[in-house]
Write a protein that holds these residues in place. Structure first.
Motif, PDB file in Angstrom:
ATOM      1  N   THR A  30      -0.082 -54.424   5.723  1.00 51.69           N
ATOM      2  CA  THR A  30      -0.587 -53.053   5.781  1.00 51.69           C
ATOM      3  C   THR A  30      -0.027 -52.242   4.619  1.00 51.69           C
ATOM      4  O   THR A  30       0.931 -52.634   3.971  1.00 51.69           O
ATOM      5  N   ALA A  31      -0.647 -51.082   4.399  1.00 47.98           N
ATOM      6  CA  ALA A  31      -0.270 -50.240   3.257  1.00 47.98           C
ATOM      7  C   ALA A  31       0.770 -49.189   3.618  1.00 47.98           C
ATOM      8  O   ALA A  31       1.214 -48.446   2.755  1.00 47.98           O
ATOM      9  N   GLY A  32       1.147 -49.110   4.881  1.00 46.46           N
ATOM     10  CA  GLY A  32       2.121 -48.091   5.280  1.00 46.46           C
ATOM     11  C   GLY A  32       1.521 -46.698   5.307  1.00 46.46           C
ATOM     12  O   GLY A  32       2.205 -45.713   5.060  1.00 46.46           O
ATOM     13  N   ARG A  33       0.220 -46.620   5.625  1.00 52.76           N
ATOM     14  CA  ARG A  33      -0.454 -45.309   5.687  1.00 52.76           C
ATOM     15  C   ARG A  33      -0.164 -44.675   7.047  1.00 52.76           C
ATOM     16  O   ARG A  33      -0.658 -45.147   8.070  1.00 52.76           O
ATOM     17  N   VAL A  34       0.606 -43.621   7.025  1.00 54.86           N
ATOM     18  CA  VAL A  34       0.964 -42.907   8.247  1.00 54.86           C
ATOM     19  C   VAL A  34       0.922 -41.424   7.952  1.00 54.86           C
ATOM     20  O   VAL A  34       1.504 -40.971   6.963  1.00 54.86           O
ATOM     21  N   SER A  35       0.233 -40.668   8.780  1.00 53.27           N
ATOM     22  CA  SER A  35       0.214 -39.213   8.651  1.00 53.27           C
ATOM     23  C   SER A  35       1.379 -38.657   9.474  1.00 53.27           C
ATOM     24  O   SER A  35       1.273 -38.503  10.688  1.00 53.27           O
ATOM     25  N   ALA A  62      -4.488 -56.381  11.730  1.00 53.11           N
ATOM     26  CA  ALA A  62      -3.087 -56.054  11.453  1.00 53.11           C
ATOM     27  C   ALA A  62      -2.896 -54.583  11.109  1.00 53.11           C
ATOM     28  O   ALA A  62      -1.777 -54.080  11.086  1.00 53.11           O
ATOM     29  N   ASP A  63      -3.979 -53.861  10.832  1.00 54.56           N
ATOM     30  CA  ASP A  63      -3.883 -52.466  10.398  1.00 54.56           C
ATOM     31  C   ASP A  63      -3.667 -51.545  11.597  1.00 54.56           C
ATOM     32  O   ASP A  63      -4.446 -50.636  11.868  1.00 54.56           O
ATOM     33  N   THR A  64      -2.600 -51.805  12.339  1.00 50.76           N
ATOM     34  CA  THR A  64      -2.276 -51.016  13.519  1.00 50.76           C
ATOM     35  C   THR A  64      -1.317 -49.890  13.134  1.00 50.76           C
ATOM     36  O   THR A  64      -0.686 -49.919  12.072  1.00 50.76           O
ATOM     37  N   LEU A  65      -1.196 -48.931  14.024  1.00 51.17           N
ATOM     38  CA  LEU A  65      -0.281 -47.823  13.767  1.00 51.17           C
ATOM     39  C   LEU A  65       1.157 -48.322  13.637  1.00 51.17           C
ATOM     40  O   LEU A  65       1.859 -47.969  12.691  1.00 51.17           O
ATOM     41  N   ILE A  66       1.612 -49.170  14.567  1.00 49.49           N
ATOM     42  CA  ILE A  66       3.006 -49.612  14.505  1.00 49.49           C
ATOM     43  C   ILE A  66       3.277 -50.449  13.267  1.00 49.49           C
ATOM     44  O   ILE A  66       4.336 -50.328  12.643  1.00 49.49           O
ATOM     45  N   ASN A  67       2.316 -51.273  12.838  1.00 51.42           N
ATOM     46  CA  ASN A  67       2.524 -52.054  11.618  1.00 51.42           C
ATOM     47  C   ASN A  67       2.608 -51.153  10.394  1.00 51.42           C
ATOM     48  O   ASN A  67       3.398 -51.399   9.478  1.00 51.42           O
ATOM     49  N   ASN A  68       1.828 -50.091  10.354  1.00 51.58           N
ATOM     50  CA  ASN A  68       1.896 -49.147   9.236  1.00 51.58           C
ATOM     51  C   ASN A  68       3.216 -48.386   9.239  1.00 51.58           C
ATOM     52  O   ASN A  68       3.782 -48.115   8.180  1.00 51.58           O
ATOM     53  N   PRO A  89      11.272 -50.755  14.830  1.00 49.38           N
ATOM     54  CA  PRO A  89      10.626 -49.498  15.238  1.00 49.38           C
ATOM     55  C   PRO A  89       9.579 -49.764  16.317  1.00 49.38           C
ATOM     56  O   PRO A  89       8.858 -50.768  16.268  1.00 49.38           O
ATOM     57  N   ALA A  90       9.505 -48.859  17.301  1.00 47.01           N
ATOM     58  CA  ALA A  90       8.620 -49.066  18.450  1.00 47.01           C
ATOM     59  C   ALA A  90       7.952 -47.755  18.842  1.00 47.01           C
ATOM     60  O   ALA A  90       8.509 -46.681  18.618  1.00 47.01           O
ATOM     61  N   LEU A  91       6.779 -47.862  19.438  1.00 48.14           N
ATOM     62  CA  LEU A  91       6.051 -46.681  19.899  1.00 48.14           C
ATOM     63  C   LEU A  91       6.509 -46.296  21.298  1.00 48.14           C
ATOM     64  O   LEU A  91       6.715 -47.155  22.154  1.00 48.14           O
ATOM     65  N   CYS A  92       6.643 -44.996  21.519  1.00 47.87           N
ATOM     66  CA  CYS A  92       7.050 -44.483  22.825  1.00 47.87           C
ATOM     67  C   CYS A  92       5.844 -44.157  23.698  1.00 47.87           C
ATOM     68  O   CYS A  92       5.954 -44.103  24.919  1.00 47.87           O
TER      69      CYS A  92
END
Length: 197
Positions: A30-35, A62-68, A89-92
Motif C-alpha cells: 500500500t501507499a500509506g494513504r491516510v487522511s 491489500a489496500d485496507t485502512l489498517i495496511n495504509n 498498530p490496530a484499529l479500535c
C-alpha cells in the motif's frame, strides 16, 4: 524394532511440516494513504473514505485502512515490525466498506487496551449522518430491532421481535432537515451491529 548403534534410519516428511516462507506483508503493497484528522503518541484518528475496507476480507484487497496506517507509520520510522514483536498498530473501531467516517487506530498496546475499554463502557459515542427517503415520524425516536446476519450472503434480516440467532440492535435518530422528499438524520448507535443503520 529396537535401534542399535550404527543403524541408519530413513524418513519421509511431507512438505507441509516444514516452515513456509513468509508471504510479503500486505501493508508493504500500500501507499500509506491516510487522511489523518488527529494524532498523538498513542492514537491516530483517520477519515476512512467510502469504498475502502478497514481489514482484509475474502477479496484479498491489500489496500485496507489498517495496511495504509501501518505503511504510513513504517515510512515515518514510527513502527518497525522487525522490532515490534509484541504489537502492531490496530484499529479500535470499524465501519462498513460503503460508510465513510472516523476510525481510531491505536499506535501502542496500552492505547488499544484503554480505547477498547472506553468503547466497551460506552464512553465513546458513534454518531452518523444518514440521508433517507421520506420524513420519519416521529422526528426523533429510539429504534429497537433484532438483526440476524447471513455471513455467506453478506446480508442481514431485520425483525421487530426476538428470533433465533438474531441480536438486539438499538439506535436513536433525529431528523435534522427535510426537503424534496429526503431527510437528513443524525443517528446515534446504542449497539454496534453490522449493517444496523
Amino acid at each position: 524394532t529396537r535401534l542399535c548403534e550404527g543403524d541408519t534410519i530413513q524418513l519421509y516428511i511431507n512438505d507441509e511440516f516444514f516452515a513456509q516462507p513468509a508471504p510479503e506483508e500486505e501493508w508493504r503493497r500500500t501507499a500509506g494513504r491516510v487522511s489523518v484528522i488527529y494524532e498523538d503518541d498513542q492514537i491516530l484518528l483517520c477519515d476512512k473514505r467510502p469504498g475502502q475496507v478497514v481489514h482484509e476480507d475474502e477479496t484479498g484487497d491489500a489496500d485496507t485502512l489498517i495496511n495504509n496506517i501501518k505503511a504510513l507509520l513504517y515510512a515515518r520510522g514510527e513502527w518497525d515490525p522487525a522490532r515490534e514483536n509484541a504489537f502492531a498498530p490496530a484499529l479500535c473501531n470499524r465501519i462498513d466498506r460503503n460508510t465513510g467516517g472516523l476510525v481510531i487506530a491505536a499506535k501502542t498496546a496500552e492505547a488499544l487496551r484503554v480505547m477498547n475499554e472506553k468503547i466497551r463502557l460506552h464512553q465513546v459515542q458513534k454518531t452518523y449522518l444518514c440521508l433517507v427517503h421520506g420524513v420519519p415520524s416521529p422526528p426523533a425516536a429510539t429504534l429497537r430491532h433484532f438483526i440476524r446476519r447471513d455471513t455467506q450472503k453478506k446480508q442481514v434480516e431485520v425483525f421487530d421481535h426476538p428470533m433465533p440467532g438474531a441480536l438486539t440492535a438499538e439506535l436513536r435518530y433525529r431528523v435534522l432537515e427535510s426537503r424534496s422528499g429526503l431527510s437528513l438524520l443524525e443517528c446515534t448507535l446504542i449497539t454496534g451491529r453490522t449493517h444496523q443503520i
